[in-house]
Design a protein around this motif. Sequence first.
Motif, mmCIF file in Angstrom:
data_model
loop_
_atom_site.group_PDB
_atom_site.id
_atom_site.type_symbol
_atom_site.label_atom_id
_atom_site.label_comp_id
_atom_site.label_asym_id
_atom_site.label_seq_id
_atom_site.Cartn_x
_atom_site.Cartn_y
_atom_site.Cartn_z
ATOM 1 N N TYR A 11 37.800 39.345 46.027
ATOM 2 C CA TYR A 11 36.726 39.047 45.148
ATOM 3 C C TYR A 11 36.962 39.820 43.868
ATOM 4 N N ARG A 12 37.286 41.286 44.322
ATOM 5 C CA ARG A 12 37.343 42.034 43.053
ATOM 6 C C ARG A 12 38.698 41.897 42.551
ATOM 7 N N TRP A 14 40.018 39.146 42.099
ATOM 8 C CA TRP A 14 39.902 37.987 41.131
ATOM 9 C C TRP A 14 39.014 37.880 39.972
ATOM 10 N N SER A 15 38.218 39.051 39.776
ATOM 11 C CA SER A 15 36.986 39.195 38.876
ATOM 12 C C SER A 15 37.599 39.147 37.610
ATOM 13 N N TRP A 16 36.655 38.349 36.813
ATOM 14 C CA TRP A 16 36.725 38.224 35.175
ATOM 15 C C TRP A 16 35.602 38.358 34.653
ATOM 16 N N SER A 17 35.444 39.799 34.352
ATOM 17 C CA SER A 17 34.002 40.310 33.846
ATOM 18 C C SER A 17 33.441 39.683 32.469
ATOM 19 N N GLY A 28 33.365 33.788 36.919
ATOM 20 C CA GLY A 28 33.726 35.306 37.233
ATOM 21 C C GLY A 28 34.863 35.539 38.228
ATOM 22 N N LYS A 29 35.227 34.528 38.786
ATOM 23 C CA LYS A 29 36.155 34.704 39.961
ATOM 24 C C LYS A 29 37.297 33.696 39.897
ATOM 25 N N THR A 79 42.694 38.961 34.933
ATOM 26 C CA THR A 79 42.231 39.631 36.452
ATOM 27 C C THR A 79 42.882 40.827 36.802
#
Length: 404
Positions: A11-12, A14-17, A28-29, A79
């Motif tokens: 998940y981290r 793939w994260s898009w803040s 956000g993923k 990401t």
Amino acid sequence: MRNDTLEQINYRDWSWSYWFTLPLYPYGKRRTLRQEVIKNTIWTFDQIQGVFYVVVPIRMTVVKLEKGGLLVYAPVAPTPECIRLVNELVAEHGDVKYIILPTISGLEHKVFVGPFARCFPQAQVFVSPNQWSFPLNLPLSWLGLPRKRTHILPEDSSLVPFADEFDYAILDTIDLGPGKFAEVAFFHKRSHTLLVTDSIVSVSADPPAIVQLDPYPLLFHAKDKASDIVADNQANRRKGWERITLFALYFRPSALEVPSWGEVWKEALKAPERSYRAYFGLFPFKWQPDWRRSFTALHGDGRLFVAPVLQTLILNRAPRETINWADKVASWDFQWIIPCHFDAPIKAEPHQFRQAFSFLEKQMAAGSLSTSTYPLPEKDFQLLQEINSGLSKSRIVPPAKGQV
């Protein structure tokens, strides 16, 4: 390692803040799928985006330069996973030297350029001319693009530092009233590959690999009613993809009926899943039995075509400029086309690209600028034609140009 720990790491990765700048699914993923499409030369990076699980690929293309380094066309969300996959190419082929923003209207492309460029501080950024923002036109640096290394693509493609490897053609800015549309097509000479953004697409019969990483949207749209329990198999994934494609390209195809909200709420109470993920059981769609005919016509054995939205709402406002641009692009000897959406790479020749824009010539000759000349069901264009008519009558957008 425990499975839940592995899942957290993914998940981290793939994260898009900054998903809130353009709040499209999957928010956000975002997963990234890299594919080598021309051996040791060109790679595509696919992610997904959509609304109400109408998910389609959004694509970045990376090209290896002959003298070392990489050119990036139309960045996607940077990401950790995406940047790691790019850096694997950097380690083998050299730094990212050039980043291209080939559109002025596609927020789904523009929003990623600044953050992506910050990940590669040595790269020069080139953007298509006449960039704009709404509701105020702001300087590019205020929109997140690096001030000291952002440049406007000149009309003369021989003036850029990558001219020995690429040619490009700028579709003249099309005035849409509140906004503008433009696109820059890039031609990679060595690999005979054409890179385009939104102007041309080809629809695959099967859902793209990036869409199948999480099949939930496919299965959601494979339902016929809210109470259906849909098995995860290839037939249902394909059924969901066909309907998603019709939504994405027509908004509301003729085979789709929209039931009353009373019916929708009543059916939602019967839904086996009423979670937030399942929109609390809401399924406001009802498909006619012959709905697949529309997809079959749209797919057309994978042929090239201009998306109905562009045909009816955008390109018909500048038919001569668009045709001139298509003529220039068709003068290049490409063998492959990589669009930013739907299928890629597409095996195609210049005359096939040019043929896709013939609807503009036929519409001008007929004096009608809202009728598709493709073998697509005319009734599927009804909503788009109504939108076009309404925007023109209210003078929100300029009228489509007439005969030349």
